[in-house]
Design a protein around this motif. Sequence first.
Motif: not given
Length: 500
Positions: A185, A193, A195-197, A226, A407-408, A410, A440
Amino acid sequence: MNNDIILRKLARLQAGGKPRVLDLFAGCGGISLGFEVAGFEMRGAVEFDPDAARSHGLNFHAGAAEHSEPIDITKTSPAELCMKLGLGAVAEAFDVVVGGPPCQAFARVGRSKLREIEEHPEAFIHDPRAQLYLKYLEYVEAFQPVAVLMENVPDILNHGGQNIAEETCDVLKSKGYVCGYTLLNAAFYGVPQMRERMFLMAYRRELSVQVSFPAPTHYLVLPPGYEGSRSVALKTLRNLVADAHSYIAPPPATEDLPPAVTAEDALGDLPPINARELLAEGKIARGARRFDIPVSYSRKKPSAYAHVMRAWPGHEAPSQGLTDHVIRFLPRDYELFARMNPGDQYPEAYKHAVTMFEERLAAARLEREVKEGSPEYKAMWDSIVPPYDASKFPNKWRKMWKDQPARTLMAHLGKDSYSHIHYDSKQARTISVREAARLQSFPDGFRFSGTMNPAFKQIGNAVPPLLAKALATRMMQTIKQAVNEQKVNNEPRRSAAAVS
């Protein structure tokens, strides 16, 4: 793969050469930026979108034409890419390949193993998106990198019950790599942010190293959504533990680490844009926004994060002022944004709008009769209340908290920015292009090609550069340790059958 080529690459690195990187599906360059600042040489990129390709060329190759043109990986061979970039022999061109095929590439693959796709591509001839995966493998095979990094959404671990990451590792192992993947994350690595990837790393066996991922630098208790997303992504691993041998648990974030970078940390020093005032003064209207008009930072003391964004090596803030700080023209909604509370989503926004309509209607009826259903009544409703069904679009809007990471972000930012409404009710607007870039972790000197919508899309699609930097730094450490300690396995590479 040719073992001699790998050994020559390792010898060059041992002599002090920078690892040369090819970024596939590069976008505007989030991964590239992280690898560049970690000491890698960004030697080439492949990107299909024209605006993103121009952005990449602008920021990494001074706008050179050969690096700024879109490239269709399905129609460009590795040899043709090298010829276009003037790089000479294919196998000698790059040391590291990064990037990852878009997740849509696997949409119709079904439950068949990816290794079988590679061996029997004719079975998927009617699905061009599957060719993106085949092309990625073709490029790895041709360029023979000593290391590979892939990125994708968490659901790639459970794509219709199929673990794409594990199957990708199977293929890479058959080609002479050690491989591992995990979920990270961005908020744990200094990005403002959540952001999970999924990230997958692979190294040539000649390096005699194991895959490991960077330790978190920041701490945060992730919201339930999340954690739930991670649990769903890992479902396949729990059901098939024996087959999940390449998954590596994420390094834990502990409470003794600094707190996660917040939205206010990220945006607080940027000049305010008070949308309602600009609208009243006629200073904002529908139409294209100019990106090249510089503005000064606010007088607010910048956070430690803001300092990093201003002083990123090679992409420092422009001396003439900040650019790209432009917002969407949303006259119906500015007043509504001001009414919303932090954390409010579309259902709450809709309720606020209905209340605003009732207030406006009551005021109007003090002066004249306004009948329900009349043209004036309908016009008033339309001028205040958004048209979306509150029961069908619960996550379409969200007002940020200033004391939490965003939050993420997009790619949908390219169509609208309602998912990231500024936390400052006085400004009462969605975020600007530059604010999206800050969230970002793109530095202030990074430039985006195209108009506002393509710029938002490029930002939303990108890997956060600070997270990419953490991964690149770990990869650089691993490679340097291997070559400096001469941990090079000179044995001939075993056959695919022997290592699979």
